[in-house]
Design a protein around this motif. Structure first.
Motif, mmCIF file in Angstrom:
data_model
loop_
_atom_site.group_PDB
_atom_site.id
_atom_site.type_symbol
_atom_site.label_atom_id
_atom_site.label_comp_id
_atom_site.label_asym_id
_atom_site.label_seq_id
_atom_site.Cartn_x
_atom_site.Cartn_y
_atom_site.Cartn_z
ATOM 1 N N GLU A 14 0.832 -1.198 0.000
ATOM 2 C CA GLU A 14 0.000 0.000 0.000
ATOM 3 C C GLU A 14 0.869 1.251 0.000
ATOM 4 N N PRO A 288 -3.083 8.590 -0.310
ATOM 5 C CA PRO A 288 -3.448 7.719 -1.439
ATOM 6 C C PRO A 288 -3.685 8.527 -2.715
ATOM 7 N N ASP A 290 -6.051 7.888 -4.770
ATOM 8 C CA ASP A 290 -7.500 8.064 -4.759
ATOM 9 C C ASP A 290 -7.859 8.831 -3.491
ATOM 10 N N LYS A 292 -10.500 9.633 -2.238
ATOM 11 C CA LYS A 292 -11.656 9.145 -1.472
ATOM 12 C C LYS A 292 -11.208 8.218 -0.336
ATOM 13 N N THR A 293 -9.997 7.702 -0.447
ATOM 14 C CA THR A 293 -9.476 6.807 0.579
ATOM 15 C C THR A 293 -8.920 7.619 1.743
#
Length: 532
Positions: A14, A288, A290, A292-293
């Motif tokens: 990650e 991230p 994204d 939204k994370t």
């Protein structure tokens, strides 16, 4: 112990994914910065050098104290416009003879240093920073004046440049002009309105109207030197306070002027401090790709504040906003950092109280943005989200301690305002390469437009074009996505620069040092009516 613990695992996939995405954005950013460094391009750089002249950034380098940093501001100004990236002007903060100064330098390789609308906006922002932080201003001038095809956008607002110089002087903030070439028409007022002016033998040309204009207006025949040359201004008009032999001599004289200013910081330089307990390199893998994370902003705080030491305020209340006290390069700061994106009523009330406390203690505030805005929905409207959000915005708007803002991730809607976006006059605002800012996210905005159009069609009894709706949504999403990106926003001077996350601590430290040249005093009331 108040040293933050870290759950970040730099060995995880990650983390590696986030890091790769950030490095890719940094490559894009570096390519755009390179365009600003190229100025007018190789042809005009070579022509400039052939005249025995230094480039704008070379002049700045000679002006600064050796081995000291230069915090360049708004390097991407004019990005995405018809004008050259950088707006034909270099601005920033650097140290001259031990004194932090705001420095501007025309880039004569771009249309002779002529000012376009973005040049004007960039120069006005620099003056604003100098005034708020009481930084002496050094103008390295070489400009043919306004870019005439753009005159309609420059002439009227352009007078603010000269107004600013007089206001700086009236406030006791020194202004110095060093003229390297042309400073004509309205540009003649820059040396004319500066406290100290340096001109260079056979190089500086300062006049309201050049020989052709004088010929047209009065019929008088004249030449550059007798009309506005450095020697004439040094011997006859008295406009030149210092007569330099060449560019290095002019910069040496500017340094001596600063050395004699007796300009002092309002606050002492802090004593020793500890570096963060965690590696700043790891900032690349926290946010991230994204947005939204969610991510924990304490991981960022732990890598920028001294000793990773953070005294959190109300940690169990309003948990999607982290607030607390720290020091950064020895300077005290209050930190507000979005944790999970959405701001609820509890977060808004917590923020308002925290901002008031910072003002009571004369402590600057650091806002770390990652917010999608204030929560919507029936439950939250009935719970008072409007008045609670207004309470936070009221506190930010009327706070008098200096504010610093960094857009780490999302910064949408009124949350951008509550976290001290550009409209709320932070002393400095920077963005990371992956940050985004807009009235709302692209999908949400496109979806709202689709719902409104669908309801309108239904109200009129017309069938709805589903294919057209899908095409419109895709078009709107693409447009909002492009207009939310940091390079687009930086090009319009909605921030003071897009920075490498690893440089955040250094950039903030330089800003805090500049801020403390002026008195740091908070509001002791005057916050307006808080709706309870």
């Amino acid at each position: 112990m108040t040293v933050l613990s870290s759950a970040l695992d730099p060995a995880s996939e990650e983390y590696a994914t986030h890091r790769r995405a950030m490095l890719a954005k940094l490559d894009e950013l570096n390519a755009e910065h390179a365009k600003a460094l190229q100025g007018g391009g190789p042809k005009y750089i070579e022509r400039h050098r052939a005249r025995g002249k230094l480039l704008a950034r070379e002049r700045i380098e000679l002006l600064l104290d050796p081995d000291t940093p230069f915090l360049e501001l708004s390097p991407l100004a004019a990005w995405g416009s018809d004008h050259t990236v950088g707006a034909s002007l270099v601005t920033g903060i650097g140290t001259v003879e031990g004194v932090e100064c705001l420095i501007t330098a025309n880039d004569p390789t771009v249309r002779g240093g002529a000012s376009n609308p973005w040049t004007l906006k960039k120069a006005l922002r620099a003056n604003e920073i100098a005034y708020a932080n009481r930084l002496p201003v050094i103008s390295l001038v070489e400009s043919g004046g306004a870019d005439l095809p753009s005159q309609k956008e420059i002439f009227i607002p352009g007078g603010a440049l000269f107004r600013d110089l007089t206001r700086l002087s009236a406030a006791g903030i020194p202004t110095v002009a060093v003229v390297f070439g042309n400073s004509t028409a309205g540009g003649a007022y820059i040396p004319g309105m500066s406290d100290h002016t340096v001109m260079i033998k056979e190089r500086s040309k300062v006049f309201l109207g050049g020989p052709p204009l004088v010929k047209m207006a009065t019929g008088e025949e004249s030449d550059d030197e007798s009309l506005g040359g450095a020697e004439m201004h040094a011997r006859t008009s008295g406009l030149a306070d210092h007569y330099a032999l060449d560019e290095p001599d002019a910069l040496r004289r500017a340094r001596r002027i600063v050395a004699r200013l007796n300009h002092r910081k309002a606050h002492p330089v802090p004593g020793p401090y500890e570096p963060p307990a965690y590696d700043g390199e790891e900032l690349l893998g926290i946010v991230p790709a994204d947005l939204k994370t969610p991510f924990d902003p304490r991981e960022v705080i732990a890598r920028i504040v001294d000793g990773s030491d953070f005294d959190e305020f109300k940690p169990l209340y309003g948990t999607s906003l982290a607030t607390g006290w720290a020091t950064l390069h020895g300077y005290p700061v209050g930190v507000l950092a979005n944790a999970q994106g959405v701001l609820f009523s509890a977060e808004s009330q917590k923020a308002a109280q925290f901002i008031q406390l910072a003002n009571q203690r004369d402590i600057p505030l650091l806002f770390l943005h990652n917010t999608t805005g204030y929560m919507v929905g029936k439950e939250y409207e009935q719970g008072g989200i409007i008045k609670h959000g207004a309470m936070m915005i009221n506190a930010v708007a009327n706070s008098r301690v200096p504010h610093l803002s960094v857009l780490m991730g999302a910064s949408y809607g009124a949350g951008h305002y509550g976290m001290c976006g550009r409209a709320y006059d932070p002393r400095f605002l920077f963005a990371w390469p992956g940050a985004k800012s807009a009235v709302m996210g692209p999908q949400q905005l496109a979806g709202v437009l689709s719902i409104v159009a669908r309801q309108s069609a239904a109200a009129k009894g017309r069938p709805y074009d589903e294919d057209g709706d899908a095409a419109l949504r895709a078009l709107v999403e693409q447009q909002i996505e492009a207009e939310s990106l940091p390079m687009f926003l930086s090009g319009r001077l909605y921030d003071d620069g897009v920075i490498d996350p690893r440089d955040t601590r250094t950039v903030l430290g330089l800003c805090l040092s500049a801020i403390h040249t002026a008195p740091v005093e908070g509001a002791r009331g005057g916050f307006g009516v808080f709706r309870m």
